[in-house]
Design an enzyme around this catalytic site. Structure first.
Site, PDB file in Angstrom:
ATOM      1  N   GLY A 196      17.535 -48.169  36.249  1.00  0.00           N
ATOM      2  CA  GLY A 196      17.086 -47.484  35.050  1.00  0.00           C
ATOM      3  C   GLY A 196      16.679 -48.384  33.909  1.00  0.00           C
ATOM      4  O   GLY A 196      16.348 -47.907  32.822  1.00  0.00           O
ATOM      5  N   PRO A 238      17.684 -52.529  39.558  1.00  0.00           N
ATOM      6  CA  PRO A 238      16.430 -52.222  38.864  1.00  0.00           C
ATOM      7  C   PRO A 238      15.275 -52.051  39.842  1.00  0.00           C
ATOM      8  O   PRO A 238      15.236 -52.686  40.896  1.00  0.00           O
ATOM      9  CB  PRO A 238      16.215 -53.451  37.977  1.00  0.00           C
ATOM     10  CG  PRO A 238      16.913 -54.562  38.702  1.00  0.00           C
ATOM     11  CD  PRO A 238      18.096 -53.925  39.366  1.00  0.00           C
ATOM     12  N   GLY A 239      14.352 -51.192  39.505  1.00  0.00           N
ATOM     13  CA  GLY A 239      13.132 -51.027  40.297  1.00  0.00           C
ATOM     14  C   GLY A 239      11.931 -51.247  39.412  1.00  0.00           C
ATOM     15  O   GLY A 239      11.253 -52.265  39.474  1.00  0.00           O
ATOM     16  N   ARG A 240      11.676 -50.272  38.521  1.00  0.00           N
ATOM     17  CA  ARG A 240      10.567 -50.337  37.585  1.00  0.00           C
ATOM     18  C   ARG A 240      10.558 -51.656  36.808  1.00  0.00           C
ATOM     19  O   ARG A 240       9.516 -52.282  36.637  1.00  0.00           O
ATOM     20  CB  ARG A 240      10.703 -49.172  36.595  1.00  0.00           C
ATOM     21  CG  ARG A 240       9.698 -49.151  35.480  1.00  0.00           C
ATOM     22  CD  ARG A 240      10.138 -48.225  34.345  1.00  0.00           C
ATOM     23  NE  ARG A 240      10.727 -47.000  34.827  1.00  0.00           N
ATOM     24  CZ  ARG A 240      10.054 -45.915  35.150  1.00  0.00           C
ATOM     25  NH1 ARG A 240       8.740 -45.892  35.032  1.00  0.00           N
ATOM     26  NH2 ARG A 240      10.676 -44.831  35.572  1.00  0.00           N
ATOM     27  N   ARG A 276       1.783 -40.583  37.244  1.00  0.00           N
ATOM     28  CA  ARG A 276       2.775 -40.511  36.169  1.00  0.00           C
ATOM     29  C   ARG A 276       2.266 -39.776  34.918  1.00  0.00           C
ATOM     30  O   ARG A 276       2.998 -38.955  34.357  1.00  0.00           O
ATOM     31  CB  ARG A 276       3.268 -41.906  35.786  1.00  0.00           C
ATOM     32  CG  ARG A 276       4.007 -42.614  36.909  1.00  0.00           C
ATOM     33  CD  ARG A 276       4.612 -43.941  36.466  1.00  0.00           C
ATOM     34  NE  ARG A 276       5.749 -43.732  35.584  1.00  0.00           N
ATOM     35  CZ  ARG A 276       5.720 -43.937  34.273  1.00  0.00           C
ATOM     36  NH1 ARG A 276       4.624 -44.364  33.668  1.00  0.00           N
ATOM     37  NH2 ARG A 276       6.807 -43.713  33.559  1.00  0.00           N
ATOM     38  N   CYS A 309     -10.164 -32.792  41.279  1.00  0.00           N
ATOM     39  CA  CYS A 309     -10.547 -31.435  40.881  1.00  0.00           C
ATOM     40  C   CYS A 309      -9.326 -30.653  40.390  1.00  0.00           C
ATOM     41  O   CYS A 309      -8.854 -29.722  41.045  1.00  0.00           O
ATOM     42  CB  CYS A 309     -11.219 -30.730  42.064  1.00  0.00           C
ATOM     43  SG  CYS A 309     -11.959 -29.153  41.620  1.00  0.00           S
ATOM     44  N   GLU A 310      -8.791 -31.084  39.266  1.00  0.00           N
ATOM     45  CA  GLU A 310      -7.659 -30.439  38.591  1.00  0.00           C
ATOM     46  C   GLU A 310      -7.787 -30.699  37.098  1.00  0.00           C
ATOM     47  O   GLU A 310      -8.073 -31.834  36.676  1.00  0.00           O
ATOM     48  CB  GLU A 310      -6.320 -31.026  39.068  1.00  0.00           C
ATOM     49  CG  GLU A 310      -5.980 -30.798  40.519  1.00  0.00           C
ATOM     50  CD  GLU A 310      -5.369 -29.442  40.787  1.00  0.00           C
ATOM     51  OE1 GLU A 310      -5.042 -28.731  39.806  1.00  0.00           O
ATOM     52  OE2 GLU A 310      -5.233 -29.077  41.971  1.00  0.00           O
ATOM     53  N   TYR A 338       5.755 -47.113  40.713  1.00  0.00           N
ATOM     54  CA  TYR A 338       5.459 -45.688  40.894  1.00  0.00           C
ATOM     55  C   TYR A 338       3.968 -45.401  40.736  1.00  0.00           C
ATOM     56  O   TYR A 338       3.573 -44.343  40.263  1.00  0.00           O
ATOM     57  CB  TYR A 338       6.312 -44.836  39.932  1.00  0.00           C
ATOM     58  CG  TYR A 338       7.773 -45.154  40.059  1.00  0.00           C
ATOM     59  CD1 TYR A 338       8.464 -44.803  41.209  1.00  0.00           C
ATOM     60  CD2 TYR A 338       8.438 -45.862  39.059  1.00  0.00           C
ATOM     61  CE1 TYR A 338       9.797 -45.137  41.362  1.00  0.00           C
ATOM     62  CE2 TYR A 338       9.778 -46.201  39.203  1.00  0.00           C
ATOM     63  CZ  TYR A 338      10.449 -45.838  40.353  1.00  0.00           C
ATOM     64  OH  TYR A 338      11.769 -46.179  40.513  1.00  0.00           O
TER      65      TYR A 338
END
Length: 380
Positions: A196, A238-240, A276, A309-310, A338
């Site tokens: 985190g 940790p990742g991010r 994201r 197409c959104e 991510y």
């Protein structure tokens, strides 16, 4: 590459506590080249799926250095992780019993929900009664009873309260509950306080004070180990933090149009490449690499939109940037975490290539998908 190595060393060295281990939460980015970099640094792995375990093993991580924190583990998940030599991190009493019954005398870790959560969006808060994760702190005694019933040992206890936390004080305070729960377990070897660690996505955000965090956590662990009469290993995952700032998504401007209220800048990318902003409403800095003139006269307010197409395919709303022309290349910053790992082929749009910068050298580490790749697994 150097950014990743620097972040790993920062995460490791911010803790004066000597008995420690950094695990990379590899769901952030599972490219094999990234995993190899972190392997060479001495990092371990936190994996949340058998596929992530497989990728880690493929590049040379040993099973004993992989913590498998799968959610709602199937029998196949459990068997694969155990046979790969991983440490299983069980987040439900039923999962713990299933593991201990099938593999008696095993050593396991349990994920505890400490009734504390934090993060940049409700979807990434992973502690508290509204979170699906972990064995609630009031049930830890039951977990110990299950393990003892089958001759298993709970050697690790784990928590993860949320994602992209920037408040060192709040993070340090969150470990109080897990340390209270840890006192119950006589065979404890390590406590994993989760990940985190946040990064400042917005220009006005303050970077997480790692030195303060490391000092406070280390002091707490020194005191806890002294009370227990043995040195408990500190794990952090940790990742991010390790990879986000190393990644940039490059996109070309293909269309510019206006209506009475907005000026839209369309690019040849979409939320299939970086979800994201659409999923969480997240801010990513955007730089016009083709026009770096930041003078006031050269600024304009634009909305950057993708080619999916959104209506929700929006990277930035009402962003003030140097004037943009069709053909300009925009850099969407902090996309190393991510980004590709959450990408898709929605609208049958191919996934991007990935290029690793090593000093002055550019190296392709993932090929761009072709139309043939999109359909190769379809059975007619």
């Amino acid at each position: 590459q150097m950014c990743i190595r620097d972040r790993y060393q920062s995460a490791l060295n911010c803790f004066p506590y000597q008995k420690k281990r950094v695990l990379y939460a590899c769901k952030a980015n599972t490219n094999l080249a990234i995993l190899k970099i972190l392997l060479s640094e001495g990092c371990s792995i936190d994996a949340v799926s058998p596929g992530e375990v497989y990728a880690a093993l493929k590049v040379g991580f040993k099973g004993e250095n992989i913590l498998y924190t799968g959610d709602n583990m199937s029998d196949e998940d459990i068997n694969f992780a155990v046979q790969s030599g991983c440490i299983l991190n069980c987040g439900a009493l039923s999962t713990l019993e299933k593991v201990c019954k099938r593999y008696p005398d095993t050593q396991v870790c349990i994920r505890v929900n400490p009734d504390v959560g934090d993060g940049h969006h409700n979807h990434v808060i992973t502690g508290g009664v509204k979170s699906k994760f972990g064995i609630f702190q009031s049930d830890t005694t039951k977990a110990l009873e299950i393990a003892q019933q089958y001759g298993a040992k709970i050697v690790g206890i784990h928590q993860h309260i949320g994602s992209n936390i920037l408040d060192a004080e709040k993070y340090a305070q969150s470990i109080g509950n897990i340390l209270s729960a840890a006192k119950e377990f006589p065979d404890l070897k390590f406590i994993d306080i989760g990940g985190g660690f946040g990064i400042p996505y917005k220009p006005n955000e303050t970077r997480l004070n790692l030195e303060e965090l490391g000092r406070k956590v280390s002091n707490t662990f020194e005191e806890f180990s002294s009370q227990q009469g043995r040195e408990i290993e500190l794990w952090v995952e940790p990742g991010r933090f390790l990879v986000a700032e190393s990644g940039v998504l490059l996109a070309t401007v293909t269309c510019i149009k206006s209506n009475p209220e907005y000026k839209y800048v369309g690019i040849d990318s979409g939320f299939n490449h970086l979800v994201r902003p659409t999923m969480y409403g997240c801010y990513h800095e955007i730089i016009n690499t083709s026009n770096r003139d930041k003078s006031e006269a050269n600024q304009e307010k634009v909305t950057i939109v993708g080619n999916i197409c959104e209506s929700g395919d929006v990277f930035a709303r009402d962003r003030v940037l140097p004037k943009i022309l069709e053909g300009d290349v925009l850099a969407i910053m902090h996309a190393g975490a991510y980004g590709f790992s959450m990408s898709s082929t929605y609208n049958l749009r191919p996934q991007t290539a990935e290029v690793l910068l090593t000093n002055s050298e550019n190296r392709l580490i993932r090929k761009r998908q072709t139309f043939e790749d999109l359909l190769k697994d379809v059975v007619e």
